[in-house]
Design an enzyme around this catalytic site. Structure first.
Site, PDB file in Angstrom:
ATOM      1  N   ASP A   1       0.849  -1.181   0.000  1.00  0.00           N
ATOM      2  CA  ASP A   1       0.000   0.000   0.000  1.00  0.00           C
ATOM      3  C   ASP A   1       0.893   1.242   0.000  1.00  0.00           C
ATOM      4  OD1 ASP A   1      -2.413   1.366   0.046  1.00  0.00           O
ATOM      5  OD2 ASP A   1      -2.512   1.400   2.235  1.00  0.00           O
TER       6      ASP A   1
ATOM      7  N   HIS B   1      -3.485  13.973   0.712  1.00  0.00           N
ATOM      8  CA  HIS B   1      -3.802  13.023   1.789  1.00  0.00           C
ATOM      9  C   HIS B   1      -2.677  12.976   2.824  1.00  0.00           C
ATOM     10  CE1 HIS B   1      -5.213   9.450   3.874  1.00  0.00           C
ATOM     11  NE2 HIS B   1      -4.059   8.855   3.636  1.00  0.00           N
TER      12      HIS B   1
ATOM     13  N   GLU C   1     -10.678   3.950   2.995  1.00  0.00           N
ATOM     14  CA  GLU C   1      -9.761   4.728   2.158  1.00  0.00           C
ATOM     15  C   GLU C   1     -10.007   4.333   0.712  1.00  0.00           C
ATOM     16  OE1 GLU C   1      -5.691   4.240   3.533  1.00  0.00           O
ATOM     17  OE2 GLU C   1      -5.956   5.853   4.998  1.00  0.00           O
TER      18      GLU C   1
ATOM     19  N   GLU D   1      -8.903   3.949  -2.941  1.00  0.00           N
ATOM     20  CA  GLU D   1      -7.609   3.815  -3.600  1.00  0.00           C
ATOM     21  C   GLU D   1      -7.773   3.121  -4.962  1.00  0.00           C
ATOM     22  OE1 GLU D   1      -4.574   2.169  -1.113  1.00  0.00           O
ATOM     23  OE2 GLU D   1      -5.322   3.154   0.709  1.00  0.00           O
TER      24      GLU D   1
ATOM     25  N   ASP E   1      -9.254   0.391   1.387  1.00  0.00           N
ATOM     26  CA  ASP E   1      -8.297   0.021   2.437  1.00  0.00           C
ATOM     27  C   ASP E   1      -8.901   0.409   3.788  1.00  0.00           C
ATOM     28  OD1 ASP E   1      -5.955  -0.620   3.814  1.00  0.00           O
ATOM     29  OD2 ASP E   1      -5.125   1.385   3.520  1.00  0.00           O
TER      30      ASP E   1
ATOM     31  N   ARG F   1      -8.739   3.900  12.791  1.00  0.00           N
ATOM     32  CA  ARG F   1      -7.820   4.996  13.118  1.00  0.00           C
ATOM     33  C   ARG F   1      -7.341   4.956  14.559  1.00  0.00           C
ATOM     34  NH1 ARG F   1      -6.193   5.961   8.135  1.00  0.00           N
ATOM     35  NH2 ARG F   1      -7.889   6.720   6.785  1.00  0.00           N
TER      36      ARG F   1
ATOM     37  N   GLN G   1      -4.736   2.192  14.708  1.00  0.00           N
ATOM     38  CA  GLN G   1      -3.575   2.644  13.931  1.00  0.00           C
ATOM     39  C   GLN G   1      -2.743   3.688  14.671  1.00  0.00           C
ATOM     40  OE1 GLN G   1      -4.753   4.362  10.162  1.00  0.00           O
ATOM     41  NE2 GLN G   1      -2.666   4.934   9.590  1.00  0.00           N
TER      42      GLN G   1
ATOM     43  N   LYS H   1      -5.042  -1.865   9.864  1.00  0.00           N
ATOM     44  CA  LYS H   1      -5.335  -2.087   8.447  1.00  0.00           C
ATOM     45  C   LYS H   1      -5.583  -3.560   8.106  1.00  0.00           C
ATOM     46  CE  LYS H   1      -3.973   2.140   6.933  1.00  0.00           C
ATOM     47  NZ  LYS H   1      -4.713   2.994   5.970  1.00  0.00           N
TER      48      LYS H   1
ATOM     49  N   THR I   1      -9.169  -5.683   3.445  1.00  0.00           N
ATOM     50  CA  THR I   1      -8.974  -4.765   2.323  1.00  0.00           C
ATOM     51  C   THR I   1      -9.860  -5.274   1.201  1.00  0.00           C
ATOM     52  OG1 THR I   1      -6.655  -4.462   2.965  1.00  0.00           O
ATOM     53  CG2 THR I   1      -7.280  -3.757   0.744  1.00  0.00           C
TER      54      THR I   1
ATOM     55  N   GLU J   1      -9.978  12.570   6.907  1.00  0.00           N
ATOM     56  CA  GLU J   1      -9.860  13.915   6.352  1.00  0.00           C
ATOM     57  C   GLU J   1     -11.200  14.646   6.334  1.00  0.00           C
ATOM     58  OE1 GLU J   1      -6.907  14.038   2.816  1.00  0.00           O
ATOM     59  OE2 GLU J   1      -7.533  11.951   2.977  1.00  0.00           O
TER      60      GLU J   1
END
Lengths: 379, 379
Positions: free
Chosen positions: B96, B103, B169, B171, B203, B207, B210, B223, B227, B327
């Site tokens: 990844d 970002h 996320e 991606e 993904d 948080r 993490q 994570k 996925t 975000e």
């Protein structure tokens, strides 16, 4: 060779000239041809994965059958010198932990001078990260010195070129035999059911690539060029006499990290070009293998046959117990002298690293975990 | 459904009730049964890997044959509604990246307030890390809210429990078709030869797990629980009209990161429970897919058929172009309102995230990259 008696019986994958890869068991300086010995096609495959997927009852049955065959006069054996050894299992996911407090403290002091050596999370959970499964290779494979981005001095702009701070890391690896379901965490008590066996690991490291890249998402190219494993997987029952209580942990870990099974008494020895440079003991590790398994799956992540995880560098509290050159040379600041009079900070082209280990066996002798060796060559 | 004409022809793996998994091509709202259509057993396998391993000449030939069959009246087609879609490839290693400057800057501001948002290495190399290959799942699979260690307030002791800051996320993923040799780096120019196609990636991220674990070795359990990937792999030739020049890069990257091939014009759309919450564009990414491939292998790391790498969150410079809730809610500090009047900071149980994308097609229309969707459920 001692250490490979009936109390050990590790599994590997071998071939003889002109034949295909198949599974075997090491006995002394010979290799038992399992597919022939047990008339079972699961051992005619080029990896241990199919056998490992059968689970603990099959592993127990086969271990008895192997001992029985070896006691007879009819065992189909090859001389070890007449076979080639191959990667013993097809690697699923590879996770590398960081379970030695001595190692983590030393790395913290070297990489982050002035800061607390251990990050605030370190004693609360076994820190780990995913490594590259596709570049796990068997002992004896040469290691090409990796190229990449590195800063030759801390204030210089990054440049492309060969790594100038090449290192090894002596670790113990744990191979997953049977998988788990996505969304169903394993506990420390599940270790015996899911872990097939143990091997030696050299987690080759480029310290210059690593130090430039690793903030904020962790080691990547500094590790991903190669990870070597020993060819013989020692099954868990062979290590039952090596079981010892887990080290004291303070603060007390959260309930999901409780482990009643303890850890293993494994004595490692590291040689550089034949000169012993370190003799760390796995008994000094802070986190246990079962705690690593519980942590790795606490979020519901599944494991698969062939996944494996390594302990992180095995380093103890004295200079003769360090498991990598970063610590031995204190980040390159203190060259050390080999028995042949040459000095090292990091690895030079042509240097060969050999990591071996032994453990108490159930018959009162010591068994061998074999060795993982590799030579660094220029590229 | 538009976007799946002869200019697209993405590959996937499907089954019909009572039959085994096999390879197909999506055409409109139908699925071409490839093994039947081309009488080739490589497509009777339950993943695209064997076909992908055949390399670019085979990919080119099959793409022509598929178009020819579809123009005839004899194509063996299934209604899309009558088939189940499966993970299209067996995943080797999963990497990844973190290739959006917007970002990475936003995450830096949120996770490391007071520090420079971008780490010093960020504009010199595409930052990446290895993710867990064994928990890559196909679109439509529910996501169990992971448990683990997290700190409910910054000063609290860590506790065990369900993640309270669940995120997605958005991606783009790149699937490796043909492998490379260990010790032989690929260049950006090798992208076309080795990359089979493109998919969408979610993904999923915890948080709170993490932020507690990721220093110093990077994201792990935050994570590794899941996925999600889209079921249809769009082959590179379908995206030839979406090729655009690479973004300006300052400082100029080192020679091994030079990329003449540019990037892709992909328009993403993210929905939460059917309400559009973001429309980022892949054109805003700082690092190109070919640069990621060159960087990932510069140290000699090999790639294998089925390896895949993802771009990292696709976020642009405006609030309607953000690719994750971290975000969108600015680390949870700014709840935002959905079109149904409810508010969110992070995901609630039952929330469904759908990420879709389109790109300019060679016939002047737009093609669809399909969608990757998943629902968060309690555990």
């Amino acid at each position: 060779m001692t250490g490979y008696g009936l109390a050990n019986l590790p599994y590997g994958v071998f071939s003889t000239p002109g034949t295909s890869r198949r599974c075997g068991v090491r006995f002394g300086d010979q290799v038992l041809d399992l597919a022939l010995a047990l008339s079972d096609p699961v051992f005619a495959q080029p990896s241990l994965n199919a056998f490992m997927a059968q689970g603990r009852p099959a592993w127990t049955r086969v271990r008895s059958q192997v001992a029985e065959v070896l006691r007879s006069d009819l065992a189909p054996l090859h001389d070890l010198s007449a076979v080639s050894l191959h990667l013993p299992f097809e690697v699923g996911d590879y996770v590398d932990f960081y379970a030695s407090e001595y190692h983590a403290s030393n790395v913290g002091k070297i990489f982050r001078p002035g800061a607390q050596p251990l990050t605030p999370n370190w004693k609360h959970l076994p820190i780990g990260y995913h490594g590259r499964a596709g570049t796990v290779i068997v002992s004896g494979t040469d290691i090409k010195r990796p190229h990449g981005q590195r800063k030759l001095t801390p204030d210089a702009a990054p440049t492309y070129g060969p790594s100038v701070r090449m290192d090894f890391e002596a670790e113990i690896g744990f191979v997953i035999g049977t998988g788990s379901e996505l969304g169903s965490p394993l506990t420390a008590a599940d270790f015996e059911e899911h872990v097939f066996g143990v091997c030696l690991v050299n987690d080759w490291s480029s310290r210059d690539l690593q130090s430039w890249e690793y903030v904020p998402l962790g080691p990547f190219l500094g590790k991903s060029f190669a990870t070597s494993v020993s060819p013989w997987i020692v099954p868990l029952p062979a290590l039952s006499a090596a079981r010892i209580p887990a080290p004291a942990q303070d603060p007390e870990p959260l309930a999901y990290l409780k482990d009643a099974s303890g850890t293993f008494d494994l004595a490692l020895e590291i040689s550089l070009n034949g000169h012993v440079i370190g003799t760390p003991s796995f008994t000094s590790m802070y986190w246990t293998p079962a705690q690593m398994l519980a942590h790795m799956t606490v979020n519901g992540a599944s494991v698969r046959t062939g996944d494996f995880y390594a302990s992180g560098t095995v380093s103890g509290g004295t200079t003769d117990q360090l498991g990598c050159l970063l610590e031995l040379s204190w980040g390159g600041a203190r060259p050390f002298t080999l028995a042949d009079g040459t000095t090292r900070t990091f690895l030079e082209d042509g240097d060969q690293i050999t990591i071996s280990a032994t453990a108490p066996a159930t018959d009162g002798t010591r068994l061998s975990l074999g060795e993982v060796k590799g030579r660094l060559v220029s590229s």
